[in-house]
Design an enzyme around this catalytic site. Structure first.
Site, PDB file in Angstrom:
ATOM      1  N   ASN A 279      42.797  40.239  43.131  1.00  0.00           N
ATOM      2  CA  ASN A 279      42.380  38.842  42.948  1.00  0.00           C
ATOM      3  C   ASN A 279      41.068  38.850  42.174  1.00  0.00           C
ATOM      4  O   ASN A 279      40.020  39.178  42.724  1.00  0.00           O
ATOM      5  CB  ASN A 279      42.210  38.186  44.326  1.00  0.00           C
ATOM      6  N   TRP A 280      41.166  38.486  40.898  1.00  0.00           N
ATOM      7  CA  TRP A 280      39.965  38.536  40.048  1.00  0.00           C
ATOM      8  C   TRP A 280      38.984  37.403  40.340  1.00  0.00           C
ATOM      9  O   TRP A 280      37.855  37.424  39.855  1.00  0.00           O
ATOM     10  CB  TRP A 280      40.368  38.473  38.568  1.00  0.00           C
ATOM     11  N   LYS A 281      39.442  36.409  41.064  1.00  0.00           N
ATOM     12  CA  LYS A 281      38.598  35.222  41.328  1.00  0.00           C
ATOM     13  C   LYS A 281      38.135  34.651  39.976  1.00  0.00           C
ATOM     14  O   LYS A 281      38.899  34.700  39.012  1.00  0.00           O
ATOM     15  CB  LYS A 281      37.457  35.571  42.288  1.00  0.00           C
TER      16      LYS A 281
ATOM     17  N   HIS B 273      43.425  30.748  49.807  1.00  0.00           N
ATOM     18  CA  HIS B 273      42.340  31.730  49.895  1.00  0.00           C
ATOM     19  C   HIS B 273      41.169  31.080  50.638  1.00  0.00           C
ATOM     20  O   HIS B 273      40.930  29.882  50.497  1.00  0.00           O
ATOM     21  CB  HIS B 273      41.915  32.188  48.501  1.00  0.00           C
TER      22      HIS B 273
ATOM     23  N   GLU C 276      38.153  31.024  50.099  1.00  0.00           N
ATOM     24  CA  GLU C 276      37.178  30.342  49.243  1.00  0.00           C
ATOM     25  C   GLU C 276      37.664  28.935  48.888  1.00  0.00           C
ATOM     26  O   GLU C 276      36.868  28.020  48.712  1.00  0.00           O
ATOM     27  CB  GLU C 276      36.917  31.188  47.982  1.00  0.00           C
TER      28      GLU C 276
ATOM     29  N   GLU D 231      43.081  38.070  55.535  1.00  0.00           N
ATOM     30  CA  GLU D 231      41.739  38.319  55.000  1.00  0.00           C
ATOM     31  C   GLU D 231      40.698  37.751  55.951  1.00  0.00           C
ATOM     32  O   GLU D 231      40.408  36.541  55.903  1.00  0.00           O
ATOM     33  CB  GLU D 231      41.589  37.631  53.635  1.00  0.00           C
TER      34      GLU D 231
ATOM     35  N   GLY E 197      33.911  40.314  50.577  1.00  0.00           N
ATOM     36  CA  GLY E 197      32.693  40.455  49.773  1.00  0.00           C
ATOM     37  C   GLY E 197      31.491  40.943  50.564  1.00  0.00           C
ATOM     38  O   GLY E 197      30.373  40.934  50.061  1.00  0.00           O
TER      39      GLY E 197
ATOM     40  N   SER F 138      36.890  43.663  51.410  1.00  0.00           N
ATOM     41  CA  SER F 138      36.123  44.888  51.146  1.00  0.00           C
ATOM     42  C   SER F 138      36.992  46.139  51.080  1.00  0.00           C
ATOM     43  O   SER F 138      36.592  47.216  51.537  1.00  0.00           O
ATOM     44  CB  SER F 138      34.992  45.056  52.178  1.00  0.00           C
TER      45      SER F 138
ATOM     46  N   GLY G 190      39.495  42.163  46.089  1.00  0.00           N
ATOM     47  CA  GLY G 190      38.628  41.277  45.311  1.00  0.00           C
ATOM     48  C   GLY G 190      37.743  42.074  44.373  1.00  0.00           C
ATOM     49  O   GLY G 190      38.172  42.514  43.305  1.00  0.00           O
ATOM     50  N   GLY G 191      36.505  42.296  44.777  1.00  0.00           N
ATOM     51  CA  GLY G 191      35.516  42.961  43.921  1.00  0.00           C
ATOM     52  C   GLY G 191      36.008  44.250  43.289  1.00  0.00           C
ATOM     53  O   GLY G 191      35.810  44.480  42.090  1.00  0.00           O
TER      54      GLY G 191
HETATM   55  P1  13P Z   1      36.574  41.623  48.369  1.00  0.00           P
HETATM   56  O1  13P Z   1      37.573  42.727  48.150  1.00  0.00           O
HETATM   57  O2  13P Z   1      35.588  41.465  47.267  1.00  0.00           O
HETATM   58  O3  13P Z   1      35.970  41.695  49.737  1.00  0.00           O
HETATM   59  O4  13P Z   1      37.429  40.239  48.336  1.00  0.00           O
HETATM   60  C1  13P Z   1      38.580  40.134  49.064  1.00  0.00           C
HETATM   61  C2  13P Z   1      39.289  38.910  48.651  1.00  0.00           C
HETATM   62  O5  13P Z   1      38.836  37.809  48.864  1.00  0.00           O
HETATM   63  C3  13P Z   1      40.576  39.069  47.929  1.00  0.00           C
HETATM   64  O6  13P Z   1      41.243  37.857  47.841  1.00  0.00           O
END
Ligand code: 13P
Length: 262
Positions: A12-14, A104, A106, A174, A180, A220, A241-242
Site C-alpha cells: 500500500n503506497w498510500k 484502511h 487512515e 491492521e 507506521g 510495520s 506500508g512504508g
Molecule cells: P506500515 O507498514 O508503514 O506500518 O503501514 C501499514 C499499512 O497501513 C498498510 O496498509
C-alpha cells in the site's frame, strides 16, 4: 479440508510516488523478482498506487506482460454520477485492477468512513468484479478496553453485512497501533486475531469461502519480521506500508519463502 491459499504480499503506497516514479518502481520490482527467479505461482505480489498512477502501472504491466497485480486504495460506493472527486469501481475494473483496499484505518480516521459506508463500498467492489481488501483493526485504546479481537471482528461483521456466501474477498488485519509505528504485532498476536476473523468468516460467507479467504497482517511489516507472520496458519500474507516503498525491502518481503525456509 483446508483450502490451499496462495499468499498475497500487498504494497500500500498510500500517498507516495507519482506516475513517473511508479513506472520506475514497478520496472525495478519486476526485474528484482525476475533476478531472484521468483515463483508467482507460490505467492501473489500486488501494489496499490495512488489513483493517478494506475493507468501508467496498467500500461507497463500489460505491455511487459508482468505478473504483478495492482489495485486502488479506495473506491466510491456509487457506480457513477454527481460525486465530485470519487472513483467508481467500474473505472478500476476498466483499468484491470484486481483488488481495491477498503476501510484502511487512515480513511476511517481522517475521512470518518463508517462501517455502513464501508459495507456499501465492499458491495460496490464485488458488483464490479474487483476483489475488496477489507481492512480491520483496533486502536491501542480498543485493545486495552475490549481485548485483541473484539473490534476487528465487529468491523468485519459490519463490513461484510449483505455480502453473500461464497464471496471472493481479502481481509487485512491492521492494528492501528502497529501502523507506521515500527512496533509490529507479534506473530502470535496476529494469529490470534486472524483465527477469530476466520471463525467469523465461516459464519458470514460459509466454510468453503472462509477457508479460501486470504487474511493479511499489516503494521510495520519488514523483511526482518515477515517470516514470523507467514509461519502462522491463519496469516496468508501482508499489507505493507512504508517498506513497500523501499524496493529492496519489498522485494525481500515478497520472497518470504526464503526467510520462512519452506
Ligand atoms: P506500515 O507498514 O508503514 O506500518 O503501514 C501499514 C499499512 O497501513 C498498510 O496498509
Amino acid at each position: 479440508m483446508v483450502a490451499k491459499r496462495v499468499p498475497l504480499i500487498a504494497g500500500n503506497w498510500k500517498m507516495n510516488l507519482d506516475h513517473l516514479q511508479s513506472i520506475a518502481f514497478v520496472q525495478k520490482l519486476a526485474w528484482s523478482l525476475k533476478d531472484a527467479r521468483f515463483d508467482y505461482a507460490g505467492a501473489e505480489v500486488a501494489i496499490f498506487p495512488p489513483f493517478t498512477d494506475l493507468r501508467s502501472v496498467q500500461t507497463l504491466i500489460s505491455a511487459d506482460k508482468l505478473e504483478l497485480k495492482f489495485g486502488g486504495q479506495d473506491l466510491s460506493a456509487h457506480d457513477s454520477g454527481a460525486y465530485t472527486g470519487e472513483i467508481s469501481g467500474a473505472f478500476l475494473k476498466a483499468l484491470d485492477c484486481s483488488y481495491v483496499i477498503i476501510g484502511h484505518s487512515e480513511r476511517r480516521q481522517y475521512h470518518h468512513e463508517t462501517d455502513e459506508e464501508l459495507a456499501a463500498k465492499v458491495a460496490a467492489a464485488i458488483r464490479h468484479g474487483v476483489v475488496p481488501v477489507l481492512c480491520v483493526g483496533e486502536t491501542a485504546e480498543d485493545l486495552e478496553q475490549h481485548g485483541p479481537s473484539a473490534v476487528p471482528v465487529a468491523q468485519l461483521r459490519a463490513g461484510l453485512a449483505g455480502v453473500e456466501a461464497g464471496a471472493d474477498i481479502v481481509v487485512a488485519y491492521e492494528p492501528v497501533w502497529a501502523i507506521g509505528s515500527g512496533q509490529a504485532a507479534t506473530p502470535e498476536q496476529a494469529e490470534q486475531v486472524a483465527a477469530a476473523l476466520r471463525a467469523t468468516l465461516v459464519e458470514l460467507i460459509g466454510h468453503e469461502a472462509a477457508d479460501a479467504t486470504r487474511i493479511l497482517y499489516g503494521g510495520s511489516v519488514k523483511a526482518a519480521n515477515i517470516a514470523g507472520f507467514m509461519r502462522q496458519p491463519n496469516v496468508d500474507g501482508a499489507l505493507v506500508g512504508g517498506a513497500s516503498l523501499d524496493l529492496a525491502e519489498f522485494s525481500s518481503i515478497a520472497q518470504f519463502q526464503k526467510h520462512v525456509g519452506t
